[in-house]
Motif scaffolding. Structure first.
Motif, PDB file in Angstrom:
ATOM      1  N   PRO A 147       0.842  -1.207   0.000  1.00  0.00           N
ATOM      2  CA  PRO A 147       0.000   0.000   0.000  1.00  0.00           C
ATOM      3  C   PRO A 147       0.868   1.244   0.000  1.00  0.00           C
ATOM      4  N   GLU A 148       0.283   2.377  -0.337  1.00  0.00           N
ATOM      5  CA  GLU A 148       1.014   3.659  -0.330  1.00  0.00           C
ATOM      6  C   GLU A 148       1.145   4.126   1.099  1.00  0.00           C
ATOM      7  N   ASN A 149       2.384   4.066   1.613  1.00  0.00           N
ATOM      8  CA  ASN A 149       2.603   4.452   3.008  1.00  0.00           C
ATOM      9  C   ASN A 149       3.514   5.666   3.137  1.00  0.00           C
ATOM     10  N   ASP A 150       3.756   6.357   2.033  1.00  0.00           N
ATOM     11  CA  ASP A 150       4.635   7.513   2.081  1.00  0.00           C
ATOM     12  C   ASP A 150       3.929   8.767   2.572  1.00  0.00           C
ATOM     13  N   CYS A 151       2.596   8.729   2.655  1.00  0.00           N
ATOM     14  CA  CYS A 151       1.853   9.925   3.068  1.00  0.00           C
ATOM     15  C   CYS A 151       2.264  10.385   4.462  1.00  0.00           C
ATOM     16  N   TRP A 152       2.468   9.437   5.355  1.00  0.00           N
ATOM     17  CA  TRP A 152       2.885   9.817   6.701  1.00  0.00           C
ATOM     18  C   TRP A 152       4.252  10.509   6.669  1.00  0.00           C
ATOM     19  N   LYS A 153       5.154  10.026   5.829  1.00  0.00           N
ATOM     20  CA  LYS A 153       6.480  10.644   5.730  1.00  0.00           C
ATOM     21  C   LYS A 153       6.367  12.069   5.213  1.00  0.00           C
ATOM     22  N   ILE A 154       5.553  12.251   4.175  1.00  0.00           N
ATOM     23  CA  ILE A 154       5.381  13.589   3.599  1.00  0.00           C
ATOM     24  C   ILE A 154       4.718  14.516   4.614  1.00  0.00           C
ATOM     25  N   LEU A 155       3.644  14.020   5.234  1.00  0.00           N
ATOM     26  CA  LEU A 155       2.900  14.825   6.206  1.00  0.00           C
ATOM     27  C   LEU A 155       3.791  15.214   7.393  1.00  0.00           C
ATOM     28  N   SER A 156       4.541  14.253   7.914  1.00  0.00           N
ATOM     29  CA  SER A 156       5.358  14.534   9.100  1.00  0.00           C
ATOM     30  C   SER A 156       6.491  15.502   8.796  1.00  0.00           C
ATOM     31  N   LEU A 157       7.074  15.421   7.590  1.00  0.00           N
ATOM     32  CA  LEU A 157       8.134  16.361   7.218  1.00  0.00           C
ATOM     33  C   LEU A 157       7.627  17.800   7.241  1.00  0.00           C
ATOM     34  N   GLU A 158       6.375  17.994   6.831  1.00  0.00           N
ATOM     35  CA  GLU A 158       5.794  19.331   6.830  1.00  0.00           C
ATOM     36  C   GLU A 158       5.327  19.740   8.227  1.00  0.00           C
ATOM     37  N   ALA A 159       4.665  18.813   8.915  1.00  0.00           N
ATOM     38  CA  ALA A 159       4.007  19.152  10.178  1.00  0.00           C
ATOM     39  C   ALA A 159       4.976  19.319  11.345  1.00  0.00           C
ATOM     40  N   PHE A 160       6.122  18.645  11.295  1.00  0.00           N
ATOM     41  CA  PHE A 160       7.031  18.639  12.440  1.00  0.00           C
ATOM     42  C   PHE A 160       8.144  19.667  12.344  1.00  0.00           C
ATOM     43  N   VAL A 161       8.051  20.583  11.393  1.00  0.00           N
ATOM     44  CA  VAL A 161       9.064  21.631  11.261  1.00  0.00           C
ATOM     45  C   VAL A 161       9.111  22.471  12.534  1.00  0.00           C
ATOM     46  N   GLY A 162      10.303  22.601  13.136  1.00  0.00           N
ATOM     47  CA  GLY A 162      10.472  23.442  14.316  1.00  0.00           C
ATOM     48  C   GLY A 162      10.026  22.820  15.623  1.00  0.00           C
ATOM     49  N   ARG A 163       9.636  21.554  15.621  1.00  0.00           N
ATOM     50  CA  ARG A 163       9.179  20.905  16.860  1.00  0.00           C
ATOM     51  C   ARG A 163      10.308  20.089  17.487  1.00  0.00           C
ATOM     52  N   THR A 164      10.235  19.942  18.790  1.00  0.00           N
ATOM     53  CA  THR A 164      11.208  19.118  19.499  1.00  0.00           C
ATOM     54  C   THR A 164      10.882  17.637  19.296  1.00  0.00           C
ATOM     55  N   GLU A 165      11.822  16.780  19.596  1.00  0.00           N
ATOM     56  CA  GLU A 165      11.608  15.340  19.460  1.00  0.00           C
ATOM     57  C   GLU A 165      10.464  14.870  20.345  1.00  0.00           C
ATOM     58  N   GLU A 166      10.359  15.441  21.525  1.00  0.00           N
ATOM     59  CA  GLU A 166       9.285  15.070  22.450  1.00  0.00           C
ATOM     60  C   GLU A 166       7.920  15.468  21.898  1.00  0.00           C
ATOM     61  N   GLN A 167       7.829  16.655  21.309  1.00  0.00           N
ATOM     62  CA  GLN A 167       6.573  17.102  20.715  1.00  0.00           C
ATOM     63  C   GLN A 167       6.166  16.207  19.541  1.00  0.00           C
ATOM     64  N   CYS A 168       7.146  15.824  18.741  1.00  0.00           N
ATOM     65  CA  CYS A 168       6.864  14.958  17.585  1.00  0.00           C
ATOM     66  C   CYS A 168       6.311  13.611  18.040  1.00  0.00           C
ATOM     67  N   LYS A 169       6.897  13.053  19.088  1.00  0.00           N
ATOM     68  CA  LYS A 169       6.436  11.756  19.595  1.00  0.00           C
ATOM     69  C   LYS A 169       5.002  11.840  20.121  1.00  0.00           C
ATOM     70  N   SER A 170       4.688  12.937  20.781  1.00  0.00           N
ATOM     71  CA  SER A 170       3.347  13.081  21.359  1.00  0.00           C
ATOM     72  C   SER A 170       2.272  13.240  20.283  1.00  0.00           C
ATOM     73  N   LEU A 171       2.658  13.738  19.108  1.00  0.00           N
ATOM     74  CA  LEU A 171       1.689  13.988  18.042  1.00  0.00           C
ATOM     75  C   LEU A 171       1.663  12.883  16.977  1.00  0.00           C
ATOM     76  N   GLU A 172       2.607  11.938  17.061  1.00  0.00           N
ATOM     77  CA  GLU A 172       2.763  10.963  15.973  1.00  0.00           C
ATOM     78  C   GLU A 172       1.538  10.090  15.776  1.00  0.00           C
ATOM     79  N   ASP A 173       0.974   9.537  16.852  1.00  0.00           N
ATOM     80  CA  ASP A 173      -0.185   8.646  16.717  1.00  0.00           C
ATOM     81  C   ASP A 173      -1.355   9.353  16.025  1.00  0.00           C
ATOM     82  N   MET A 174      -1.639  10.573  16.448  1.00  0.00           N
ATOM     83  CA  MET A 174      -2.727  11.332  15.839  1.00  0.00           C
ATOM     84  C   MET A 174      -2.384  11.676  14.394  1.00  0.00           C
ATOM     85  N   GLY A 175      -1.117  11.992  14.146  1.00  0.00           N
ATOM     86  CA  GLY A 175      -0.687  12.326  12.799  1.00  0.00           C
ATOM     87  C   GLY A 175      -0.828  11.164  11.831  1.00  0.00           C
ATOM     88  N   ARG A 176      -0.527   9.962  12.292  1.00  0.00           N
ATOM     89  CA  ARG A 176      -0.665   8.780  11.431  1.00  0.00           C
ATOM     90  C   ARG A 176      -2.134   8.526  11.083  1.00  0.00           C
TER      91      ARG A 176
END
Length: 333
Positions: A147-176
């Motif tokens: 299946p096409e699973n690159d959408c999460w990679k594209i979305l996360s590259l845009e959405a996580f700009v300027g965020r800390t690693e901790e912030q990214c982890k807290s938002l990952e489940d919802m982002g997926r």
């Protein structure tokens, strides 16, 4: 009237005498192709931006039909499956001939095994049937592709700009979960990711996931664009809607567009020396939300951009609806 003749060769296939039309190949001189630029762009847009979300009873494999003049050849599912397998596994002539005695069931199983967890783009030429029953075995086979699973990679590259690693982890489940709304469409992932960049909390991301916009009868691309459009300030919406005047695939000069905004009174009602600065900021805002793309700095220092064809369709549709609303309002008054 010109009479077109087809070259017919005679060969034996599975013990039966058959006529076979001369085959074409994908090796062509591109410089001699003319008159198909629009069709090619439409096809690419369909592959990259069309809906890939299957309806009830439909195949998960995305299928696009390019229909031309019909032929008289008999459709042979085994032969099509053989050719697919030969191409997938790069079989030599001897190995290819061994497939002649193999049943369709075995051929489909071999195709499933060959493409499992792989991404596949299959182009079939000279196929002379539109009966869904003839394609059913092959549709099932290609559902085993990755299946096409690159959408999460594209979305996360845009959405996580300027965020800390901790912030990214807290938002990952919802982002997926939000990435699943993209239906495998890169443009949707980029637009949603660009919008989520400005949303700080999990609750804000959850509001995007559960938005009523997803329940509207819209293409996935339009739904994502509508969410991002509604997130703009009123003045930014007005300037974005003005972009409906630009044709598709048009090189837009940033400064020219800002001057047009100024002439329309979209930046200020009075002569404000900072109008151009405001215009540049608005342009950067629209770029950040992926409404503009293909930014380029020319030798003369000017900056150009383009608007994706699907974004052009979206903004024009918005303009039509807004005009209808204005007319309805005027009549009611």
């Amino acid at each position: 009237m010109k009479l077109m003749r087809r070259k017919i060769s005679i060969n034996w296939h599975k013990g039966k005498l058959q006529s076979r039309r001369a085959e074409s190949t994908s090796y062509i001189e591109l410089s001699k192709l003319h008159g198909r630029d629009k069709e090619m762009k439409d096809l690419i847009n369909s592959l990259l931006c069309g809906s890939s979300d299957p309806g009830p009873g439909e195949s998960d494999a995305k299928t696009i039909f390019v229909v031309g003049m019909g032929g008289v050849e008999v459709f042979d599912g085994n032969r099509v499956a053989e050719e697919i397998l030969v191409s997938l596994e790069s079989l030599d002539h001897v190995s290819a001939r061994d497939l002649d005695s193999v049943s369709l069931q075995i051929l489909v199983e071999k195709i499933c095994k060959s493409i499992q967890r792989k991404k596949v783009l299959l182009v079939l030429d000279d196929v002379w049937t539109d009966k869904s029953s003839s394609w059913e075995p092959l549709n099932v086979a290609f559902n085993h592709a990755a299946p096409e699973n690159d959408c999460w990679k594209i979305l996360s590259l845009e959405a996580f700009v300027g965020r800390t690693e901790e912030q990214c982890k807290s938002l990952e489940d919802m982002g997926r979960k939000i990435a699943e709304k993209c239906s495998g469409l890169p443009l949707v992932a980029k637009v949603l990711g660009s919008m989520l960049r400005f949303r700080e909390t999990i609750e804000e991301w959850e509001n995007i996931l559960n938005s009523e916009v997803w329940n509207l009868e819209l293409k996935e691309v339009f739904a994502a664009l509508l969410l991002s459009y509604c997130d703009l300030r009123s003045a930014e919406k007005q300037r974005f809607l003005y972009c409906s005047i630009f044709p598709k695939d048009f090189d837009i000069k940033r400064d020219d567009m800002i001057h047009q905004w100024m002439a329309q009174g979209y930046l200020s009602s009075s002569q404000n020396p900072e109008m151009e600065i405001i215009g540049v900021r608005c342009f950067q805002c629209l770029v950040a939300r992926s409404f503009f793309q293909d930014l380029e700095k020319r030798e003369d220092g000017s900056i150009t951009c383009k608007i994706h064809d699907m974004v052009v369709d979206f903004v024009r549709d918005l303009m039509q609806n807004e005009l209808v609303f204005k007319l309805q309002t005027a009549v009611s008054l």
